[in-house]
Enzyme design. Structure first.
Site, mmCIF file in Angstrom:
data_model
loop_
_atom_site.group_PDB
_atom_site.id
_atom_site.type_symbol
_atom_site.label_atom_id
_atom_site.label_comp_id
_atom_site.label_asym_id
_atom_site.label_seq_id
_atom_site.Cartn_x
_atom_site.Cartn_y
_atom_site.Cartn_z
ATOM 1 N N ARG A 1 -13.098 -17.055 -13.735
ATOM 2 C CA ARG A 1 -14.171 -18.033 -13.561
ATOM 3 C C ARG A 1 -15.187 -17.983 -14.701
ATOM 4 O O ARG A 1 -15.907 -18.945 -14.929
ATOM 5 C CB ARG A 1 -14.830 -17.847 -12.192
ATOM 6 N N GLU B 1 -13.190 -1.100 -5.356
ATOM 7 C CA GLU B 1 -13.491 -0.446 -4.082
ATOM 8 C C GLU B 1 -12.421 0.611 -3.802
ATOM 9 O O GLU B 1 -12.715 1.747 -3.437
ATOM 10 C CB GLU B 1 -13.538 -1.483 -2.969
#
Lengths: 216, 256
Positions: free
Chosen positions: B143, B180
């Site tokens: 993006r 994560e």
């Protein structure tokens, strides 16, 4: 299938911008695998004038075609599409690999050399009857662009005015379909003079022993 | 400083941990040309309060030294809102439970469908960075590729894509960063940038700051000065700003 090269068109014949754009594109041999001459547009993006000229040529062509949607194919289509969209007053719609877009999507499968892949678009991003431009950096077999056209035309009822690519082959071995939509290409791929690699981004190109293509 | 504007704080909490799931909305509605944005779950989240907007003060000069502390103080005292920012904020769609339960995904694709809001987004960045001698705009896949090139073209900079592994042909340098669970890698072309280049890093959103930090490290390894990181959206609870260390962060919208 109608394929147009910018340098053949009225007004752009002999345009020095096209030569500069062609030369700004780097050819990386044997990527992603042996035998492929990869047309690397990232070097074009490093040349501000050439990058701007690339966008300007597309904008000049599409500005007055009443285009309301520019659909860019992930990921290199994202590098060219939004600038064109902003300049011509169209919205930008990303066409993405599976599971990247959140929310409800429609998807179209397309064929690869081995296996298949999928292109997705958001439900509701494009309305029936809208006039769309599809942009990608390069067209090889046309499989990805065909999937984009199916998404827009068959699934949503939009009208694809044209597909636009920076690089594309003048002739392609074997058949490919772009669903009857015109294809507009700025430059042809460059090869090493020995034509040592038989294909460009997965598409066979060398059908003769001599130089196949050179920058015009 | 920033105040929560939401009534139901738990369901609006942007967190990587699982939270009590709220009922997912029926298909979100895209903005239509002649009507305003229709928020899909207005009973829980009044659209006008969904995103708190702010615009950081524009420092008179972007200097090379660290001014992140100063910027934070400016942010604290600054409450001016460019009217363009409210509109930008209002057309960003929030998708709950994507890519997994508990996450409220900030979807900028709806911003790209609003011609004026998309143009305003680019203009806000261009106004800030034009004339600041920035030679490189680095955009993070994918993006960042949407916002970076228009900015680069407008300010006269080159555009450099920072990509996932094995996408860039030819010689690359890479930087690993934490996710994560596990790690990922970011790559940049050798020779795309030179020592002494002044760079801007662009992505749509900053969360933990892991991706932006990796991009900063990649560029600094080759002697580039990263002037600032710029994103459309910040998730301040994830403290990405702090993870960027000395590199300033500029955002248009903060989603708390």
């Amino acid at each position: 299938m109608e394929k147009m090269f910018a340098g053949d068109q009225n007004g752009l014949q002999g345009d020095p911008r096209l030569k500069a754009i062609s030369e700004a594109i780097r050819v990386v041999p044997h990527f992603p695998k042996p035998g492929i001459m990869f047309q690397d547009i990232t070097t074009l993006l490093l040349d501000h004038k050439c990058f701007k000229d690339t966008v300007d040529i597309f904008v000049d062509r599409y500005r007055d075609m009443a285009i309301s949607v520019v659909a860019g194919v992930e990921a290199r289509g994202f590098m060219f599409g939004p600038s064109v969209a902003l300049a011509i007053g169209a919205k930008f719609v990303p066409l993405r690999k599976p599971r990247k877009l959140p929310g409800e999507v429609i998807s179209e499968a397309y064929v690869l050399e081995y296996g298949t892949d999928c292109l997705e678009m958001h439900v509701g991003a494009v309305q029936p009857g809208e006039r769309a431009l599809v942009i990608d950096d390069l067209v090889a077999t046309g499989g990805t662009l065909s999937a984009a056209i199916r998404l827009l035309v068959e699934r949503v009822g939009a009208e694809v005015v044209e597909c636009a690519c920076v690089v594309g082959l003048r002739e392609v071995k074997g058949q490919h379909r772009l669903n009857g939509k015109p294809l507009y290409i700025l430059v042809e791929p460059r090869q090493q003079t020995n034509c040592s690699a038989p294909s460009v981004n997965g598409v066979e190109t060398c059908r003769r022993d001599d130089v196949y293509l050179s920058a015009t | 400083m920033m105040q929560r504007a939401f009534v139901f704080s738990s369901s609006n909490s942007i967190s990587l941990q699982l939270s009590t799931p709220i009922t997912p909305p029926v298909n979100a509605v895209f903005p239509e040309r002649n009507r305003g944005w229709i928020a899909p779950y207005s009973p829980l989240q009044p659209p006008e309060l969904r995103l708190r907007n702010y615009q950081r003060a524009l420092p008179p000069v972007l200097c090379s030294g660290s001014d992140s502390v100063t910027n934070q103080q400016q942010m604290a005292s600054q409450d001016e809102r460019d009217p363009r920012i409210s509109k930008i904020s209002s057309v960003i769609r929030v998708i709950p439970d994507f890519p997994k339960p508990g996450i409220l995904f900030q979807d900028i694709t709806t911003l790209l469908l609003d011609i004026k809001a998309f143009r305003d987004t680019i203009d806000l960045f261009v106004e800030r960075y034009r004339g600041k001698d920035i030679s490189v705009v680095a955009g993070i896949e994918a993006r960042g590729f949407i916002f970076g090139p228009p900015i680069a073209l407008a300010i006269g900079a080159k555009f450099v894509p920072m990509r996932k592994p094995n996408k860039l042909p030819g010689e690359v340098i890479s930087e690993e960063y934490s996710l994560e669970y596990g790690t990922d890698k970011m790559e940049m072309h050798v020779g795309a940038v030179q020592a002494g280049d002044r760079a801007l890093i662009i992505d749509d959103l900053v969360a933990t700051g892991g991706t932006l930090s990796a991009a900063i490290r990649l560029l600094e390894r080759v002697g580039v000065h990263v002037v600032e990181c710029a994103c459309v959206i910040e998730l301040p609870e994830l403290k990405g700003r702090e993870r960027l260390g000395d590199t300033p962060l500029f955002v248009l919208v903060s989603s708390a």
